[in-house]
Each structure stands twice: as structure tokens, then as C-alpha cells.
Design a protein around this motif. Sequence first.
Motif, mmCIF file in Angstrom:
data_model
loop_
_atom_site.group_PDB
_atom_site.id
_atom_site.type_symbol
_atom_site.label_atom_id
_atom_site.label_comp_id
_atom_site.label_asym_id
_atom_site.label_seq_id
_atom_site.Cartn_x
_atom_site.Cartn_y
_atom_site.Cartn_z
ATOM 1 N N VAL A 295 44.919 42.650 40.192
ATOM 2 C CA VAL A 295 46.226 42.913 39.573
ATOM 3 C C VAL A 295 47.304 43.022 40.654
ATOM 4 C CG1 VAL A 295 47.569 44.517 38.164
ATOM 5 C CG2 VAL A 295 45.181 44.077 37.598
ATOM 6 N N ILE B 32 47.097 40.582 34.386
ATOM 7 C CA ILE B 32 47.072 39.338 35.167
ATOM 8 C C ILE B 32 47.541 38.170 34.303
ATOM 9 C CG2 ILE B 32 45.546 37.676 36.307
ATOM 10 C CD1 ILE B 32 43.842 40.128 37.187
ATOM 11 N N VAL C 260 40.110 35.441 40.349
ATOM 12 C CA VAL C 260 40.081 35.991 38.984
ATOM 13 C C VAL C 260 38.955 35.351 38.180
ATOM 14 C CG1 VAL C 260 41.360 36.136 36.812
ATOM 15 C CG2 VAL C 260 42.526 36.585 38.969
ATOM 16 N N ALA D 206 48.219 39.670 41.755
ATOM 17 C CA ALA D 206 49.037 39.019 40.722
ATOM 18 C C ALA D 206 50.470 39.543 40.764
ATOM 19 C CB ALA D 206 48.422 39.270 39.344
#
Length: 322
Positions: free
Chosen positions: A123, A221, A255, A126
Motif C-alpha cells: 500500500v 491499492i 502485488v 502504491a
Amino acid sequence: MLSQNSTSSLNDTYVRPLGFYITGFSNIPYIEYYCVLLSAVYILTVIANSFIILIICVEQRLHTPKYVAVFHVAVVDVCASTTIIPKLIETLILGSQFINYETCLAHMYFVFFFICLQSFSLVILAYDRLIAICFPLQYHVINTNTRMGVVVAVVWVFTTVAVIVLVLLVHRLSFCKSTVITSFFCDHGPVYHLACNDTFPNFIMARISMTIGLFAPLILITLSYVCIIFALLKTATADGRCKAFKTCTSHLMLVAIYYIPLLATYIQSMVSETNSNTRILNYLLSASIPPLLNPIIYSLKTEEIMESFKRLYRRNRIFQAK
């Protein structure tokens, strides 16, 4: 006197076992080969992530918010692998399946703590890409090293509190049934299912923890990339969009590597009954392989890392020549 007896009676209702028996790998064939594989994965994970950590520490040009986040990912990956793999290898080699009660809860805490941190690390990456692409002119004002450090610190504090609550709710349970855990570590679900008193708070906390540690980061995300795509659509040229999105490819690969195995295992367990050995192997691979692949992806897909490595290599050769 009545109060003392009442307290004593209440305490007597809680049964604390000396420990638990972890039997997740007792019926898996050729486990010795799996042990060798895990050992190799762990050694390579430590070496690869240490390489990333060293490059970022030594190379001044990488002292940026993006690489503060990458540094954090590497540290968390080493810690997560160290929490899971060495203890498992010790159990497999020595054949010692017993783990005492306090050690079990401590191990549960650290495993879930670093697993949650792995999700939040993605996260944070991101968030960095979101600021860089959606607010390119204000990036160095909005996202400084100090602010990235604050974001990392908040994530650590939040995760610490959430996992402590999870473990403390296990500590309130009374274990008067079996003490055999069908997993490869002191897993929260298999442990609290052994209790003989009310486990509803543990059930609720397990669902909250899964939401916080798995689904909420994935949603954040996804939302960040929705914003990134909308921002890229406003870019005048296709070449500009391509160059901007290229900076996200490494993160998207991380991810995918982290979430796809976990989500596949979770969905499969909801759709049909999964063999316990299959579930254990899937979870272990999901926990051990991503920390190995993450630094490799960043080394190969990120030009700054490769350029920094070349500069460090040339510097070292010049120093040796002198």
C-alpha cells in the motif's frame, strides 16, 4: 472471603496447556526435499533483500521517498521469512513438534505482524506511485523522506495494536480439548478452535484481521490504480502514458505475486473442502516465495537500482586497484 473464592473459581475455569503440538507436516511425503527447498529459499531471500538494503543505504541518489518504501519492503520481507522458515526447518530436522504456550503466542504475534506489514508495504508503494503520477509537480513537496517515514511509523504502530488484540483474545481462552495444531506454525484459527469456552470474539477478530491485513490493503491499492489510470488518460501523448505507467510495473508484479496465491487459496477454501496438507503447502509457499522474488523484480525492473549497482561495482574495482 467470598470474593477470594469467587476469583479462585473463575481462575480455575481457565486451562492453560504447557504447550501445543504442531503437526502440519507430519503426513506430507518427501518432506526432507521440501526442507532443502525452504533452506535454499530462505538463504536466497536474505541475500537478495540484503543486497537491496545495502544498495539503498550506500547510494545517496536512492535516498528518496520511493526507496524509503522499497527499503521498508526489503526489511519486512527478511523479518517475515526469518519468523517463519527457520522455526519450521528446526521442527522438520529435529522432529520436535512441541512448542510451549508462551512461545506459541509470541510466534503467532510475529508471524501475523509481519504478514500484515507485507500487505501494508505494498500500500505504501502504491501511495508513492499515486503521488508521483497524479501530482508530479508537487511530488517533492507532498512526499518527502520525513513524511514517508511517518507513514511507515503509523503503519507499524497500527499493525502492532491490531495483532496484540488478536493474540490477547487467544490468551483469554481455556484449552481443555486437544492441543494438536494442524498447521505449520501457531496459526490463529487452528489454535482458537481448540478452546472449550466462548470463541465468538476470536471469530470476529479473525474476520476483522483478515479484512484489515488482506482485503483493505488490496482495495486501497486498487483504488490508487483507478486514480492513476484516470490521471494517465488525461496525458496528451500515448508515449507519456506508457512511460508513466512503466514506473508502476514492478509494483504491480509484487502485488500479483503476493495476492494471487493468497486469494486463490482463500477462494478455494470457501468453494470446496481443501485437503489440510494442500492448504498448508499453499500458505507456506505464499509466505516464503514473494519475499524472494520481490528484490529480484526490483533489481531487474528498476533502472535506478541497476545503475546504482554498476556504480558501486565500479567504485569497488577502483578501490581494489589502488
